[in-house]
Design a protein around this motif. Structure first.
Motif, short mmCIF file in Angstrom:
data_model
loop_
_atom_site.label_atom_id
_atom_site.label_comp_id
_atom_site.label_asym_id
_atom_site.label_seq_id
_atom_site.Cartn_x
_atom_site.Cartn_y
_atom_site.Cartn_z
N ALA A 259 -13.91 0.29 -5.02
CA ALA A 259 -13.97 -0.10 -3.87
C ALA A 259 -12.78 0.19 -3.24
CB ALA A 259 -14.92 -1.25 -3.26
N LEU A 260 -11.90 -0.94 -3.79
CA LEU A 260 -10.40 -0.96 -2.57
C LEU A 260 -9.17 0.21 -3.59
CD1 LEU A 260 -8.79 -5.11 -3.09
CD2 LEU A 260 -9.94 -3.55 -1.39
N THR A 261 -10.03 1.03 -4.89
CA THR A 261 -8.99 2.39 -4.87
C THR A 261 -9.84 3.02 -3.86
OG1 THR A 261 -8.71 0.98 -7.20
CG2 THR A 261 -9.12 3.60 -7.13
N ARG A 262 -10.91 3.31 -3.85
CA ARG A 262 -11.45 4.67 -3.75
C ARG A 262 -10.91 4.34 -1.44
NH1 ARG A 262 -17.18 4.91 -3.88
NH2 ARG A 262 -17.24 2.82 -4.73
N ILE A 263 -11.57 3.16 -1.32
CA ILE A 263 -10.66 3.05 -0.19
C ILE A 263 -9.68 3.08 0.61
CG2 ILE A 263 -9.69 1.66 1.95
CD1 ILE A 263 -12.90 -0.06 0.89
N LEU A 264 -8.52 3.25 -1.23
CA LEU A 264 -7.14 3.74 -0.22
C LEU A 264 -6.82 5.03 -0.70
CD1 LEU A 264 -5.03 0.96 -2.25
CD2 LEU A 264 -5.32 1.19 0.38
N ALA A 265 -8.27 5.51 -1.08
CA ALA A 265 -7.66 7.25 -2.02
C ALA A 265 -8.54 8.02 -0.80
CB ALA A 265 -7.90 7.05 -3.25
N MET A 266 -8.92 7.14 0.11
CA MET A 266 -9.60 8.21 1.21
C MET A 266 -8.45 7.88 2.61
SD MET A 266 -12.19 9.86 0.66
CE MET A 266 -12.81 9.89 2.24
N THR A 267 -7.38 6.45 2.73
CA THR A 267 -6.70 6.72 4.00
C THR A 267 -5.88 7.85 3.82
OG1 THR A 267 -6.96 4.06 3.16
CG2 THR A 267 -4.94 5.27 4.66
N PRO A 268 -5.95 8.75 5.14
CA PRO A 268 -5.12 10.05 5.09
C PRO A 268 -3.74 9.69 5.98
CG PRO A 268 -6.63 9.40 7.16
CD PRO A 268 -6.75 8.23 6.26
N HIS A 269 -3.38 8.26 6.00
CA HIS A 269 -2.06 8.69 6.59
C HIS A 269 -0.93 7.51 5.26
CE1 HIS A 269 -2.95 10.08 10.13
NE2 HIS A 269 -4.17 8.79 10.57
N PRO A 270 0.51 7.37 5.26
CA PRO A 270 0.98 6.79 4.22
C PRO A 270 1.10 5.15 5.20
CG PRO A 270 2.32 9.02 4.96
CD PRO A 270 1.19 8.53 5.41
N LEU A 271 1.09 3.90 4.52
CA LEU A 271 1.24 3.16 4.73
C LEU A 271 1.93 2.18 5.91
CD1 LEU A 271 -0.70 0.84 2.23
CD2 LEU A 271 -2.35 2.33 3.65
N ASP A 272 3.12 3.44 5.99
CA ASP A 272 3.64 2.91 7.22
C ASP A 272 3.76 3.78 8.08
OD1 ASP A 272 4.55 5.87 5.37
OD2 ASP A 272 6.84 4.80 5.51
N SER A 273 3.00 4.98 8.09
CA SER A 273 2.54 5.92 8.71
C SER A 273 2.90 4.86 10.91
CB SER A 273 1.84 6.66 8.14
OG SER A 273 1.85 7.88 10.38
N ASP A 274 3.16 5.93 11.49
CA ASP A 274 2.97 5.81 13.08
C ASP A 274 1.60 5.63 13.52
OD1 ASP A 274 5.63 4.73 12.39
OD2 ASP A 274 6.87 6.28 14.04
N LEU A 275 1.44 7.09 12.69
CA LEU A 275 -0.43 6.72 12.76
C LEU A 275 -1.65 6.68 12.76
CD1 LEU A 275 0.03 11.75 12.67
CD2 LEU A 275 0.68 9.74 14.37
#
Length: 591
Positions: free
Chosen positions: A553-569
């Motif tokens: 679940a975590l692998t696929r959730i992170l694969a669906m994250t459309p921003h870098p984790l340090d993004s201001d967006l």
């Protein structure tokens, strides 16, 4: 001393200058330099009119990428959009053999469609940056609107002559004010309260809840949450509203089918020659999102149009989406192109690639924008939240915006310029035109990008198109069998966008990276259709019904994250912190 042709031109410009005005032969300072052929208020229309070269509108200029630019009898112009004080940098390089020349024109009237490439007001240009043959510009586009970046050579844009064949590279970077401005839902409600429009907005929200939520318990819970928000001074409690527990997804499946999207027409029969079906590029639809109702004229519903698309890209994408949808169904549709009779999406893409078209296919992910509100010229940041039920090592449940995925094809060549996408939408499975811009908070990332780059055939692009067609045909069967009587071809029951793209991905690549996958587990016992997708759909997880290992679940959730984790967006700090914790858990070997 022997002067080069270029030096003689500069010398002539100096001699011809008005007495006392001076002459600056050094380049790199834009329109103020007197060695420029064009100044403020001028254009490159003269060379174009003389037939020495054509300036072609190529559509969007990607940011943060380096792309090849071939100059022959064609000079390439690319569109960018300013949202007010948008800061950009451009580097056009040709090495030691090519004298690069770059110019920016705009803002363009009529969304750029009424001003031909090279005919706009030139606001900046550069030649021979820092003593090299390369060109560089740093520019702030103060006025909102559409601009063109013209990438050529000294021979074309300065001497207005036909250029010798030249190969350059163009890199564009956006440094500030790169996306359409947004406001939060709290800010929207505050604005509406100050303008006396809060009451009609709340009435609309309650009506939506009543229409979309079939269960009385779930409907009452949402209304109670809304009452609490409205009772607070600053609308506290909206940070995760609305939130859908994944383990209660079955109660909300019907609700998902109630959201509106542009309806495809898979039953429409299409026959004819491709160029005739596509029609002209005149007057593409560039309409802003329509008002939600007469009482809320400042609040829109939908996405803003992508004004960086050329007129042909905007006009032909919708037509191509219909053609591909009709060919997928097998309803007797056919297209004639270069003497071939074509009856499938993959065959059409193959023919286009064999005739000089570049075809790029992308597996794209973003956050879903179900509620899709705008306010004036602003996007409203309003995610639909998903409580995944996945426990982090802090003990809290991971809550993320609902994800969206789509397969996308970008096509560019002598006979067709278009962008289309495929997914199971709230109005059914189909190919859709990709002619609007998603809000910045939703992001847009690609898992895979392949392209034939204008030469040869990319079999992967064909395989993805044929897999999409197979899924569409299955969707048409399931709507009259297992999903009979359900709206939107059973959207939410037979799956959502992610399920359709996951099926294509697994069929073509053998991988599963989308989340959540919500096709009902009960369908695993449905009769086989023998269409090549029976086993695929049974292999895919049923996240709404059956728990999977935390690591999956975590692998696929992170694969669906459309921003870098340090993004201001990233929507907010709470989401960022949870995603970072999820990544760290995976790195530490979470199972």
């Amino acid at each position: 001393m022997t002067l080069s042709r270029k030096s003689m031109v500069v010398l002539f410009a100096c001699i011809s200058a008005v007495a006392g005005a001076g002459c600056v032969a050094a380049t790199g300072r834009g329109l103020a330099d007197t060695d420029k052929a064009s100044g403020p208020g001028t254009s490159f229309q003269q060379g174009k009119a003389d037939g020495q070269f054509e300036i072609r509108d190529e559509g969007p200029l990607p940011m943060g990428q380096t792309q090849r630019v071939d100059v022959t009898s064609v000079v390439h112009a690319y569109r960018v959009q300013s949202f007010g004080d948008t800061s950009l940098a451009f580097d056009l390089r040709g090495g030691s053999a090519v004298d690069a020349y770059i110019a920016v024109e705009g803002p363009l009237d009529g969304n750029g469609d009424s001003v031909g490439p090279g005919e706009g007001h030139v606001i900046a240009q550069n030649d021979d940056f820092a003593g090299t043959l390369d060109s560089h510009l740093d520019i702030t586009l103060e006025e909102p609107g559409v601009y063109r970046v013209i990438a050529g050579t000294y021979e074309t844009l300065r001497l207005l002559e036909r250029a010798r064949p030249s190969e350059l590279t163009l890199e564009a970077t956006c440094n500030a004010n790169c996306t359409r401005p947004e406001i939060s839902l709290q800010q929207l409600l505050t604005e509406l309260r100050e303008n006396g429009q809060l009451e009609p907005f709340v009435a609309m929200a309650r009506q939506q809840i009543a229409t979309l939520i079939p269960g009385a318990t779930e409907r009452a819970a949402l209304n109670t949450t809304l009452d609490g928000v409205l009772a607070s001074q600053n609308f506290e409690g909206l940070e995760r509203f609305p939130m859908l527990p994944l383990r209660q997804f079955d109660a909300f499946r019907l609700a998902l089918s109630g959201f509106n999207s542009a309806a495809p027409a898979p039953d429409r029969v299409v026959n004819g020659e491709l160029s005739e079906l596509l029609g002209t590029c005149a007057s593409p639809d560039r309409a802003n999102p329509p008002a939600v109702n007469a009482a809320l004229s400042s609040v829109g519903n939908g996405h803003f149009p992508d004004l960086t698309l050329s007129a042909c890209q905007a006009a032909h994408s919708a037509t191509l989406a219909q053609i591909l949808t009709s060919l997928s169904v097998g309803n007797g549709s056919s297209v004639t192109y270069q003497g071939q009779e074509i009856t499938s999406p993959g065959a059409l893409l193959r023919a286009l690639m064999q005739n000089g078209h570049a075809v790029e296919v992308r597996n794209e992910r973003s956050y879903a924008n179900f509620l899709s509100m705008t306010y004036g010229e602003l996007n409203v940041r309003w995610p639909g939240w998903l409580d995944t039920g996945v426990r982090l090592d802090s003990g809290e449940s991971l809550v993320v915006p609902m994800g969206h995925s789509q397969e996308t094809w970008h096509i560019s060549g002598p006979d067709l310029e278009a962008r289309v996408m495929f997914y199971l939408g709230t109005s059914g499975a189909a190919f859709f035109p990709q002619t609007s811009v998603r809000p910045a908070w939703t992001g847009l990332a690609a898992k895979d990008i392949t392209s034939n780059e204008g030469s040869g055939v990319d079999e992967h692009a064909i395989a993805v198109a044929d897999a999409a067609a197979a899924y569409l045909r299955r969707s048409r069967i399931e709507r009259s069998t297992v999903a009979q009587g359900m709206p939107a071809d059973g959207y939410g029951y037979v799956g959502v966008c992610n399920d359709s793209v996951a099926a294509i991905e697994y069929l073509v690549e053998g991988t599963i990276t989308a989340y959540p996958l919500v096709r009902a587990a009960a369908l695993d016992s449905a009769p086989y259709l023998n269409d090549g997708l029976d086993d695929v759909l049974r292999i895919l997880p049923n996240d709404a019904d059956v728990a999977v290992p935390t690591s999956d679940a975590l692998t696929r959730i992170l694969a669906m994250t459309p921003h870098p984790l340090d993004s201001d967006l990233i929507v907010d700090g709470t989401l960022r912190a949870q995603l970072v914790r999820a990544r760290n858990m995976l790195n530490d070997g979470a199972r």
